[in-house]
Design an enzyme around this catalytic site. Structure first.
Site, PDB file in Angstrom:
ATOM      1  N   CYS A   1      50.094  56.302  84.392  1.00  0.00           N
ATOM      2  CA  CYS A   1      51.263  56.255  85.139  1.00  0.00           C
ATOM      3  C   CYS A   1      52.307  56.093  85.313  1.00  0.00           C
ATOM      4  O   CYS A   1      51.571  54.773  86.358  1.00  0.00           O
ATOM      5  CB  CYS A   1      49.997  56.947  86.477  1.00  0.00           C
ATOM      6  SG  CYS A   1      51.550  57.446  88.398  1.00  0.00           S
TER       7      CYS A   1
ATOM      8  N   CYS B   1      47.441  62.558  88.390  1.00  0.00           N
ATOM      9  CA  CYS B   1      46.996  60.662  89.086  1.00  0.00           C
ATOM     10  C   CYS B   1      46.070  61.295  89.742  1.00  0.00           C
ATOM     11  O   CYS B   1      46.105  61.204  91.157  1.00  0.00           O
ATOM     12  CB  CYS B   1      47.863  60.022  88.970  1.00  0.00           C
ATOM     13  SG  CYS B   1      47.303  58.274  89.141  1.00  0.00           S
TER      14      CYS B   1
ATOM     15  N   CYS C   1      44.764  61.555  74.835  1.00  0.00           N
ATOM     16  CA  CYS C   1      43.550  61.334  74.944  1.00  0.00           C
ATOM     17  C   CYS C   1      43.061  60.386  76.406  1.00  0.00           C
ATOM     18  O   CYS C   1      43.454  59.707  76.351  1.00  0.00           O
ATOM     19  CB  CYS C   1      43.110  60.324  73.716  1.00  0.00           C
ATOM     20  SG  CYS C   1      40.612  60.081  73.968  1.00  0.00           S
TER      21      CYS C   1
ATOM     22  N   CYS D   1      47.089  58.372  92.608  1.00  0.00           N
ATOM     23  CA  CYS D   1      48.013  58.532  93.181  1.00  0.00           C
ATOM     24  C   CYS D   1      49.081  59.797  93.566  1.00  0.00           C
ATOM     25  O   CYS D   1      50.019  59.961  94.529  1.00  0.00           O
ATOM     26  CB  CYS D   1      49.234  57.340  93.210  1.00  0.00           C
ATOM     27  SG  CYS D   1      49.736  57.969  91.501  1.00  0.00           S
TER      28      CYS D   1
ATOM     29  N   CYS E   1      52.158  54.599  89.811  1.00  0.00           N
ATOM     30  CA  CYS E   1      51.359  53.506  89.959  1.00  0.00           C
ATOM     31  C   CYS E   1      51.034  52.183  89.475  1.00  0.00           C
ATOM     32  O   CYS E   1      50.497  51.848  88.726  1.00  0.00           O
ATOM     33  CB  CYS E   1      49.954  54.144  91.064  1.00  0.00           C
ATOM     34  SG  CYS E   1      48.746  55.249  89.338  1.00  0.00           S
TER      35      CYS E   1
END
Length: 153
Positions: free
Chosen positions: A118, A70, A142, A73, A121
């Site tokens: 995610c 991510c 995607c 984070c 976060c």
């Protein structure tokens, strides 16, 4: 009768806005701090659930061995061995790292889509579709390249 229809409409709206919108995430920051940490494109995608233009991310054609984390984070989200060329214009994976990507439902364009976030976060990553490789999971995650960073392993 009109009041009854109004109440039903309002309750349906709140029931269909997504299951994770009020979730508490391990990493939580005010928008002002996210804006300092992320590029404008990353902020638009991750915090405002935006979508980058197709074929605009260099990660779309990245086939090096590594891990995708991510961009907000740094939570590991996808392994390079699960990436494939979907010809959609966005980085595509047939599965996520278990427990690190959350599935939610969004109705932003008028019908239900499986949104991917995610799990650390709450950053918007992209969407899941059922048109992935049939020889593996049949799923296509995607993902916006702006939501990811690549780490070579």
């Amino acid at each position: 009768m009109k009041n009854c229809i109004l109440i039903i409409t309002i309750s349906l709206f709140f029931n269909f806005t997504g299951t994770a919108q009020n979730k508490k995430y391990k990493v939580s920051k005010p928008n002002s701090e996210w804006k300092k940490l992320l590029t404008p494109k990353q902020y638009y995608v991750l915090r405002e659930a935006g979508t980058e233009r197709p074929s605009s991310s260099p990660l779309n054609k990245n086939y090096k061995k590594g891990i995708y984390v991510c961009a907000a984070c740094k939570t590991p989200l996808y392994k390079s061995e699960h990436k494939y060329d979907s010809r959609s214009g966005w980085p595509s994976f047939d599965r996520a790292i278990k427990e690190n990507v959350e599935l939610d439902v969004d109705y932003k364009i008028g019908y239900a889509r499986t949104e991917l976030k995610c799990n650390t976060c709450g950053g918007h990553l992209g969407h899941s579709f059922n048109d992935g490789p049939s020889e593996t999971t049949g799923k296509r995650h995607c993902i916006n390249g702006a939501a990811l960073e690549f780490i070579i392993q």
